[in-house]
Write an enzyme that holds these catalytic residues in place. Sequence first.
Site, PDB file in Angstrom:
ATOM      1  N   ASP A   5       0.851  -1.193   0.000  1.00 41.48           N
ATOM      2  CA  ASP A   5       0.000   0.000   0.000  1.00 41.48           C
ATOM      3  C   ASP A   5       0.886   1.242   0.000  1.00 41.48           C
ATOM      4  OD1 ASP A   5      -2.117   1.728   0.329  1.00 41.48           O
ATOM      5  OD2 ASP A   5      -3.052   0.554   1.920  1.00 41.48           O
ATOM      6  N   ASP A  95      -3.482   2.482  -5.740  1.00 43.46           N
ATOM      7  CA  ASP A  95      -2.280   2.520  -4.885  1.00 43.46           C
ATOM      8  C   ASP A  95      -2.095   1.303  -3.991  1.00 43.46           C
ATOM      9  OD1 ASP A  95      -4.377   2.957  -3.232  1.00 43.46           O
ATOM     10  OD2 ASP A  95      -3.601   4.755  -2.282  1.00 43.46           O
ATOM     11  N   GLU A  96      -2.824   0.222  -4.215  1.00 46.54           N
ATOM     12  CA  GLU A  96      -2.604  -0.950  -3.376  1.00 46.54           C
ATOM     13  C   GLU A  96      -2.886  -2.246  -4.126  1.00 46.54           C
ATOM     14  OE1 GLU A  96      -5.535  -1.730  -0.163  1.00 46.54           O
ATOM     15  OE2 GLU A  96      -6.497   0.082  -0.906  1.00 46.54           O
TER      16      GLU A  96
END
Length: 409
Positions: A5, A95-96
Amino acid sequence: MLHADLDAFYASVEQLLDPSLKGRPTAVGTGVVLAASYEARSFGVSAGMPAWRARQLCGHLRFVPGHFREYQRLGDQVVDLFSDYTPLVERISIDEAFLDVAGAGRLFGSPTEIAAALRRRVREEVGLPLSVGVARTKHLAKVASQVAKPDGLVVVAPESEREFLHGLPVSLVWGIGPKSQANLARVGIKTVGELAEAPGNVLERLFGRAIGEKMASLATNIDPRQVGHQRAASSIGAQAALGRQRPTGDLLRSTLGYLADRVASRLRAAERAARTVTVRVRFPGMRAVTRSTTLAVPVDTTLTLTEIATELACTALAQNRSEKEVTLLAVSASRLVAPSLQLALGLCRPSAPAGRDASAGTVLAARWALDHSVDAVRAKFGRGAVGYAAPTLSSAARVPEAFRELAEH
DNA sequence: TCTGGGGTCCTAGGACCC
DNA sequence: TCTGGGGTCCTAGGACCC
């Protein structure tokens, strides 16, 4: 299993692009905080907060409008780097991602070693801080990465899972938000340990069967989910916050036209048509209503979708006459099926040779042709070349197109 | 002077069918 | 005449996630 993350992603990218922001409280957004750097968070600034409130909390907060295309580019770059270690990468958002590295040991080392390598390479090659959780299951890995933030690595060994979870707040369990947290607190449950010990019938009474069972299984750490690949979207929608405005005919026409255009063109690009159309209207004070309709003939035509959305919005407004202003309009398409002009035309003229139904078919064929011309022009010259140009819409277009595109999964 | 935009899943109640 | 149970589809609302 790894959960990776990127920390305060948008804000970190801004600090990377403009070194003068480094180490300083930074927020991305205009009217509302989309992301806050950790420096800003230490003043109580958080995502979703109105800008004026954020400035109140932190006088020297630096506000930047955002470089949305850069977020996409750098997010992609990071995920590409992940796939150096395993093909089993499940990206959950910009973003993860989850990484199943069970089969990568021979080449790259233990999960913990891989996690450390990911963090080092993302820092060195991209310039962004990455937190990673390592555990046996997806849920546990995700919780671990949250605990690791900012810029950390947390490994949960199989024999210490219970101990790890026990004292954590319930809000770290995936699916427990502010409301559930408050409901649980009311019956004295604050930690995951307490949640795990709660009788099933208590959870079921509080949350219903499905969610109660899910909570119990997460708290007691029975989590069978595997790393999967992306599923096709089951709905496509668009919304526009309007500030406070009277719902005039002009406002409805321009806003719903713009939103329906976005939704319909995405439907066509995905080769989908919608059986159900839903409109959402929000009033001052955040109260919102929805009106939906399910059609015999699936829709993917901009003008038809606009008409349906307008009817639904008018119904919703007519049933809420006490509301004098609206703050948001949304259009969503669901129950997606394969489009079929033939089906649509066939249903438009069952038997009438020259009546209303036949002309409806003609109208539909014309709209279909129009949409495909518009799509072709846009493919060549860009979205703004033809159709509802966002800049002409004072209210719906306050948000950059690039941000809307970024939010599409 | 009440917060962006894009999604998923669940629940309750009603209509309708067998 | 009223009764039972089960299933499917649909609408509206809500919680949650990134």
